[in-house]
Write a protein that holds these residues in place. Sequence first.
Motif, mmCIF file in Angstrom:
data_model
loop_
_atom_site.group_PDB
_atom_site.id
_atom_site.type_symbol
_atom_site.label_atom_id
_atom_site.label_comp_id
_atom_site.label_asym_id
_atom_site.label_seq_id
_atom_site.Cartn_x
_atom_site.Cartn_y
_atom_site.Cartn_z
ATOM 1 N N PRO A 130 0.792 -1.230 0.000
ATOM 2 C CA PRO A 130 0.000 0.000 0.000
ATOM 3 C C PRO A 130 0.826 1.283 0.000
ATOM 4 O O PRO A 130 0.326 2.342 -0.412
ATOM 5 N N ASP A 131 2.091 1.202 0.434
ATOM 6 C CA ASP A 131 2.911 2.419 0.465
ATOM 7 C C ASP A 131 3.653 2.651 -0.850
ATOM 8 O O ASP A 131 4.410 3.624 -0.974
ATOM 9 N N VAL A 132 3.453 1.797 -1.857
ATOM 10 C CA VAL A 132 4.035 2.017 -3.189
ATOM 11 C C VAL A 132 2.928 2.549 -4.092
ATOM 12 O O VAL A 132 2.085 1.800 -4.575
ATOM 13 N N ARG A 133 2.959 3.848 -4.306
ATOM 14 C CA ARG A 133 1.896 4.511 -5.075
ATOM 15 C C ARG A 133 2.398 5.160 -6.356
ATOM 16 O O ARG A 133 1.611 5.436 -7.255
ATOM 17 N N THR A 134 3.704 5.422 -6.418
ATOM 18 C CA THR A 134 4.288 6.053 -7.597
ATOM 19 C C THR A 134 5.533 5.276 -8.013
ATOM 20 O O THR A 134 6.409 5.018 -7.175
ATOM 21 N N LEU B 224 10.836 15.944 -11.429
ATOM 22 C CA LEU B 224 10.566 15.201 -10.202
ATOM 23 C C LEU B 224 11.359 15.799 -9.041
ATOM 24 O O LEU B 224 12.562 16.048 -9.157
ATOM 25 N N ALA B 225 10.680 15.983 -7.921
ATOM 26 C CA ALA B 225 11.323 16.531 -6.730
ATOM 27 C C ALA B 225 12.091 15.451 -5.981
ATOM 28 O O ALA B 225 11.904 14.254 -6.211
ATOM 29 N N ASP B 226 12.950 15.858 -5.090
ATOM 30 C CA ASP B 226 13.638 14.921 -4.214
ATOM 31 C C ASP B 226 12.611 14.094 -3.445
ATOM 32 O O ASP B 226 11.559 14.603 -3.040
ATOM 33 N N VAL C 199 18.234 8.616 -9.859
ATOM 34 C CA VAL C 199 17.173 7.761 -9.321
ATOM 35 C C VAL C 199 17.188 7.813 -7.796
ATOM 36 O O VAL C 199 16.137 7.917 -7.150
ATOM 37 N N HIS C 200 18.373 7.757 -7.221
ATOM 38 C CA HIS C 200 18.483 7.832 -5.761
ATOM 39 C C HIS C 200 17.910 9.147 -5.245
ATOM 40 O O HIS C 200 17.218 9.180 -4.214
ATOM 41 N N ARG C 201 18.159 10.240 -5.961
ATOM 42 C CA ARG C 201 17.653 11.547 -5.529
ATOM 43 C C ARG C 201 16.133 11.580 -5.454
ATOM 44 O O ARG C 201 15.560 12.110 -4.486
ATOM 45 N N VAL C 202 15.459 11.032 -6.460
ATOM 46 C CA VAL C 202 14.005 11.181 -6.524
ATOM 47 C C VAL C 202 13.265 10.129 -5.704
ATOM 48 O O VAL C 202 12.070 10.293 -5.426
ATOM 49 N N LEU C 203 13.944 9.047 -5.321
ATOM 50 C CA LEU C 203 13.301 8.030 -4.488
ATOM 51 C C LEU C 203 13.145 8.535 -3.051
ATOM 52 O O LEU C 203 14.025 9.214 -2.521
ATOM 53 N N ARG C 204 12.049 8.176 -2.444
ATOM 54 C CA ARG C 204 11.869 8.490 -1.023
ATOM 55 C C ARG C 204 12.709 7.546 -0.183
ATOM 56 O O ARG C 204 13.067 6.439 -0.634
#
Length: 252
Positions: A40-44, A102-104, A132-137
Motif C-alpha cells: 500500500p505504500d508504493v503509489r508512484t 521530479l522533486a527529491d 534515481v536515488h535523488r528522486v526516491l523516497r
Amino acid sequence: MGTDWQAGGAVATGFDDYDDLPERVLGYPTVFSALRLGDPDVRTVLDYGCGPGKVSLRVAENYPVAVEAVDISPGMLEIARTRRAHPRIRYHELTGPRLDFLADDSVDAAMCCYVFINIGDLDRIRAIAAEVHRVLRPGGRFAVLDTNPDTTGIRFSTFVSGEPGVRYEAGQPRRVLLHLPAGGVLELRDHHWPRRTYQDVLTEAGFRDVTTTAPLLGDVADTAGAVPGSPLDVDRPAEADHPPFLVTTGEK
C-alpha cells in the motif's frame, strides 16, 4: 559503438515488435517482486528508460500506482503514447540523466529495464543511478534488469546476446540478436557490464542492501507467459538451465 536508441526509426519499431516472452515470464515478475509492487505504500513508480511502454503498461494494468515513464528516444515515446496510453502513466522525453520534473524523495519505487547495457559510458550510468536515488523516497527500492553477463552467448528462446565462447571486458560492445515473431532478426549492439559493476554503481549512488538475483524458469510464480506453443514450450528450454537475466536491487 552501441545501438543509437535515440534515433528511433526501424530500431524503435523492431524493438516494439519483439515478443518479450522470457522477460515477462522471468524478468519483469522478479523486478515487480523486488520493488514490492502491491504494497500500500508504493503509489508512484518511475520507469527510467521506458522504451515503447511495455513494462510501464504492465505495471499500470496490474497495480494501483501512477507511473512516471521516461526515455531519450522520441520514436519510442511516440509508440508508447500511441499504443500504450493509460490514465495513470505519464510519458516524458529526456535529454540527459536529470529528472528535473521530479522533486527529491518524490517516488516510491524505480526500475531500469535494459538501460545500463545500452550505455557504454560508466559515468553516465553512475549519473542515472544517482538521479534515481535523488528522486526516491527514503525506503524506496530501485531494481535494474539487464541480460545476465554470466550467460553471454547462450541462445535463449527469443534472443542471444554476445558470441558463444567470447569473454567480454567491462563496457565492451556485444552483438545482440532479437528473433521476431513474424520471422527475421533485429540486430542490435549493447555493452557488457559484469555483475560487480551493477553492485558498485548502486552502492556508490548511496543505495543500501544491494543484492543481485538471476532467476531460472520455475523460480517465479508468474509463468503465465509460457503458454503452449510459445518459444518456451519446448523440452528443457535454455531458460530452465541458464538464467537469462540479472536483477540488481537496492534500497534508499
